[in-house]
Design a protein around this motif. Structure first.
Motif, PDB file in Angstrom:
ATOM      1  N   SER A 196       0.828  -1.206   0.000  1.00 30.79           N
ATOM      2  CA  SER A 196       0.000   0.000   0.000  1.00 30.79           C
ATOM      3  C   SER A 196       0.862   1.256   0.000  1.00 30.79           C
ATOM      4  CB  SER A 196      -0.934  -0.006   1.224  1.00 30.79           C
ATOM      5  OG  SER A 196      -1.821  -1.102   1.171  1.00 30.79           O
ATOM      6  N   LYS A 197       1.943   1.208   0.777  1.00 28.09           N
ATOM      7  CA  LYS A 197       2.864   2.354   0.784  1.00 28.09           C
ATOM      8  C   LYS A 197       3.466   2.554  -0.601  1.00 28.09           C
ATOM      9  CE  LYS A 197       4.317   2.280   5.644  1.00 28.09           C
ATOM     10  NZ  LYS A 197       5.453   2.041   6.577  1.00 28.09           N
ATOM     11  N   GLN A 198       3.819   1.455  -1.241  1.00 28.80           N
ATOM     12  CA  GLN A 198       4.406   1.540  -2.583  1.00 28.80           C
ATOM     13  C   GLN A 198       3.398   2.109  -3.589  1.00 28.80           C
ATOM     14  OE1 GLN A 198       6.096  -2.132  -3.970  1.00 28.80           O
ATOM     15  NE2 GLN A 198       6.447  -1.372  -6.045  1.00 28.80           N
ATOM     16  N   ARG A 199       2.163   1.618  -3.505  1.00 29.97           N
ATOM     17  CA  ARG A 199       1.129   2.128  -4.425  1.00 29.97           C
ATOM     18  C   ARG A 199       0.836   3.596  -4.149  1.00 29.97           C
ATOM     19  NH1 ARG A 199      -4.178  -1.210  -4.851  1.00 29.97           N
ATOM     20  NH2 ARG A 199      -4.407   0.215  -6.629  1.00 29.97           N
ATOM     21  N   GLY A 200       0.856   3.981  -2.871  1.00 30.65           N
ATOM     22  CA  GLY A 200       0.627   5.379  -2.521  1.00 30.65           C
ATOM     23  C   GLY A 200       1.738   6.265  -3.056  1.00 30.65           C
ATOM     24  N   ALA A 201       2.978   5.769  -2.959  1.00 31.01           N
ATOM     25  CA  ALA A 201       4.117   6.533  -3.475  1.00 31.01           C
ATOM     26  C   ALA A 201       4.034   6.663  -4.992  1.00 31.01           C
ATOM     27  CB  ALA A 201       5.419   5.849  -3.064  1.00 31.01           C
ATOM     28  N   GLU A 202       3.632   5.575  -5.658  1.00 36.80           N
ATOM     29  CA  GLU A 202       3.474   5.615  -7.120  1.00 36.80           C
ATOM     30  C   GLU A 202       2.371   6.590  -7.510  1.00 36.80           C
ATOM     31  OE1 GLU A 202       2.715   1.580  -8.062  1.00 36.80           O
ATOM     32  OE2 GLU A 202       4.828   0.953  -7.932  1.00 36.80           O
ATOM     33  N   MET A 258      -4.790  10.998  -6.972  1.00 39.88           N
ATOM     34  CA  MET A 258      -4.954  11.637  -5.671  1.00 39.88           C
ATOM     35  C   MET A 258      -5.828  10.775  -4.754  1.00 39.88           C
ATOM     36  SD  MET A 258      -6.384  15.473  -4.829  1.00 39.88           S
ATOM     37  CE  MET A 258      -5.247  16.145  -6.051  1.00 39.88           C
ATOM     38  N   GLU A 259      -6.914  10.229  -5.312  1.00 36.78           N
ATOM     39  CA  GLU A 259      -7.794   9.362  -4.533  1.00 36.78           C
ATOM     40  C   GLU A 259      -7.066   8.086  -4.100  1.00 36.78           C
ATOM     41  OE1 GLU A 259     -11.264   8.549  -6.805  1.00 36.78           O
ATOM     42  OE2 GLU A 259     -12.189  10.511  -6.430  1.00 36.78           O
ATOM     43  N   LEU A 260      -6.274   7.552  -5.020  1.00 35.81           N
ATOM     44  CA  LEU A 260      -5.537   6.331  -4.702  1.00 35.81           C
ATOM     45  C   LEU A 260      -4.545   6.573  -3.578  1.00 35.81           C
ATOM     46  CD1 LEU A 260      -4.861   3.393  -5.279  1.00 35.81           C
ATOM     47  CD2 LEU A 260      -3.263   4.167  -7.044  1.00 35.81           C
ATOM     48  N   GLU A 261      -3.846   7.701  -3.636  1.00 37.97           N
ATOM     49  CA  GLU A 261      -2.887   8.018  -2.587  1.00 37.97           C
ATOM     50  C   GLU A 261      -3.599   8.144  -1.240  1.00 37.97           C
ATOM     51  OE1 GLU A 261       0.662  11.247  -1.611  1.00 37.97           O
ATOM     52  OE2 GLU A 261      -1.039  11.843  -2.855  1.00 37.97           O
ATOM     53  N   LYS A 267      -5.546   2.981   4.181  1.00 35.02           N
ATOM     54  CA  LYS A 267      -5.351   1.543   4.313  1.00 35.02           C
ATOM     55  C   LYS A 267      -4.151   1.236   5.194  1.00 35.02           C
ATOM     56  CE  LYS A 267      -5.148  -2.708   1.587  1.00 35.02           C
ATOM     57  NZ  LYS A 267      -5.163  -3.288   0.217  1.00 35.02           N
ATOM     58  N   VAL A 268      -3.083   1.999   5.026  1.00 37.49           N
ATOM     59  CA  VAL A 268      -1.884   1.802   5.852  1.00 37.49           C
ATOM     60  C   VAL A 268      -2.220   2.062   7.324  1.00 37.49           C
ATOM     61  CG1 VAL A 268       0.382   2.753   6.421  1.00 37.49           C
ATOM     62  CG2 VAL A 268      -0.206   2.250   4.041  1.00 37.49           C
ATOM     63  N   GLU A 269      -2.996   3.124   7.576  1.00 35.38           N
ATOM     64  CA  GLU A 269      -3.391   3.432   8.953  1.00 35.38           C
ATOM     65  C   GLU A 269      -4.203   2.282   9.552  1.00 35.38           C
ATOM     66  OE1 GLU A 269      -5.499   7.084   8.860  1.00 35.38           O
ATOM     67  OE2 GLU A 269      -3.734   8.322   8.384  1.00 35.38           O
ATOM     68  N   ASP A 270      -5.195   1.795   8.784  1.00 32.91           N
ATOM     69  CA  ASP A 270      -6.053   0.710   9.270  1.00 32.91           C
ATOM     70  C   ASP A 270      -5.241  -0.564   9.515  1.00 32.91           C
ATOM     71  OD1 ASP A 270      -8.167   2.426   9.066  1.00 32.91           O
ATOM     72  OD2 ASP A 270      -8.934   1.601   7.173  1.00 32.91           O
ATOM     73  N   LEU A 271      -4.352  -0.880   8.574  1.00 31.05           N
ATOM     74  CA  LEU A 271      -3.549  -2.093   8.714  1.00 31.05           C
ATOM     75  C   LEU A 271      -2.556  -1.981   9.859  1.00 31.05           C
ATOM     76  CD1 LEU A 271      -2.873  -2.928   4.957  1.00 31.05           C
ATOM     77  CD2 LEU A 271      -4.221  -4.289   6.569  1.00 31.05           C
ATOM     78  N   THR A 272      -2.010  -0.786  10.060  1.00 31.54           N
ATOM     79  CA  THR A 272      -1.081  -0.572  11.168  1.00 31.54           C
ATOM     80  C   THR A 272      -1.785  -0.793  12.500  1.00 31.54           C
ATOM     81  OG1 THR A 272       0.210   1.030   9.877  1.00 31.54           O
ATOM     82  CG2 THR A 272       0.461   1.088  12.278  1.00 31.54           C
ATOM     83  N   PHE A 273      -3.016  -0.302  12.585  1.00 27.88           N
ATOM     84  CA  PHE A 273      -3.816  -0.516  13.799  1.00 27.88           C
ATOM     85  C   PHE A 273      -4.111  -2.011  13.973  1.00 27.88           C
ATOM     86  CE2 PHE A 273      -7.937  -1.054  15.901  1.00 27.88           C
ATOM     87  CZ  PHE A 273      -7.708  -0.372  17.092  1.00 27.88           C
TER      88      PHE A 273
END
Length: 307
Positions: A196-202, A258-261, A267-273
């Motif tokens: 997800s981080k990679q997709r957000g960066a892309e 922008m929406e994907l980022e 998603k990263v926040e939810d998964l981190t939790f």
């Protein structure tokens, strides 16, 4: 007159706690106390059967019920008796116990359990041609009868202990499976976080690329509009429309990036939790496993001690 045995049963309740050592110690002491209270030898007594009060060989069990104990004795008496009845009590008629008597004997058995009590007393009476076997009978006969009841009581104790151990081992296997599932879920979540981080960066890079393209398109559109305004032509208008369509597509591409980022950040926040909660769940599960391991080891020793 019935013999009266008073003992307190023991139940084990598991509650999560960070003080694992204290819990384990408490569990060991509880199980040790239960083991100490369990009867290991036959004792003399008396019981009122359907045909009167007779001397008995008594044995106290814990963690079972009347139906189970009487079923055990019924099955065992069937192996040595001419006939077995269960109407009033379990009765083996014409039973062969050569160690007790050269003639056939009658064995009567009744399990007694007070309501709500974890303890159960098995009463066994043996009738020979010389009458009911009791403490006043011939010493060898009484000793042989005691050994007969002891043998079966010990076998039943071992059977109950094996069942208890089997259930505890199944519980431990389930807990370990749960722990493995939690670990796999954590690994999947962590992998998904990285993706997800990679997709957000892309998506962020895509937005920068779209911004550059939009800046370029804006300049070209302005220039084309000026050209069409100063020298209108069909070809010039077509080119302007094509640039405007390209601008619309690029704006849409930028919006989606922008929406994907944004979605990937969420998603990263939810998964981190979820990973944090998973770690906590694994800690609690590990405590449960530790307690269950103590239980299994204690029950294995309990079974090994039954001889």
């Amino acid at each position: 007159m019935r013999s009266d045995h008073t003992t307190f049963g023991t139940s084990i309740v598991y509650r999560p706690s960070i003080m694992r050592a204290s819990i384990l110690l408490s569990l060991v002491l509880t199980l040790s106390l239960a083991s100490a209270q369990a009867q290991t030898s036959v004792t003399p007594g008396s019981f009122g059967f359907s045909n009167g009060v007779h001397p008995t060989f008594d044995f106290i069990f814990e963690g079972t019920d009347v139906k189970y104990v009487e079923s055990y004795w019924r099955d065992e008496l069937k192996k040595i008796s001419h006939d077995v009845s269960t109407k009033k009590e379990v009765t083996g008629a014409g039973a062969l116990l050569p160690q007790v008597s050269p003639d056939t004997v009658r064995v009567q058995m009744k399990a007694e359990q007070r309501k709500g009590s974890p303890l159960l007393t098995a009463h066994v009476a043996i009738f020979t041609t010389q009458g009911y076997v009791g403490p006043n009978s011939d010493a060898k006969v009484y000793e042989a009868a005691t050994a007969f009841v002891q043998q079966h009581s010990t076998a039943l104790r071992r059977q109950l202990a094996q069942q208890e151990l089997t259930e505890a081992e199944k519980g431990l296997a389930r807990l370990r499976s749960d722990q493995s599932n939690l670990q796999r879920e954590k690994e999947r979540a962590e992998s998904s976080i990285e993706k997800s981080k990679q997709r957000g960066a892309e998506a962020a890079v895509e937005q920068e690329r779209a911004k550059v393209e939009l800046d370029d398109l804006t300049k070209r559109i302005d220039a084309q509009r000026n050209e069409v305004a100063s020298a209108p032509s069909e070809e010039g208008t077509k080119e302007l429309n094509a640039l405007l369509k390209e601008q619309t597509r690029t704006l849409e591409k930028s919006r989606k990036a922008m929406e994907l980022e944004h979605d990937m950040k969420k998603k990263v926040e939810d998964l981190t939790f979820a990973v944090k909660k998973n770690v906590e769940d694994q800690g609690r599960k590990q405590d449960e496993i530790a307690r269950q391991e103590v239980l299994v080891n204690t029950l294995r020793q309990k079974l090994a001690d039954i001889r």
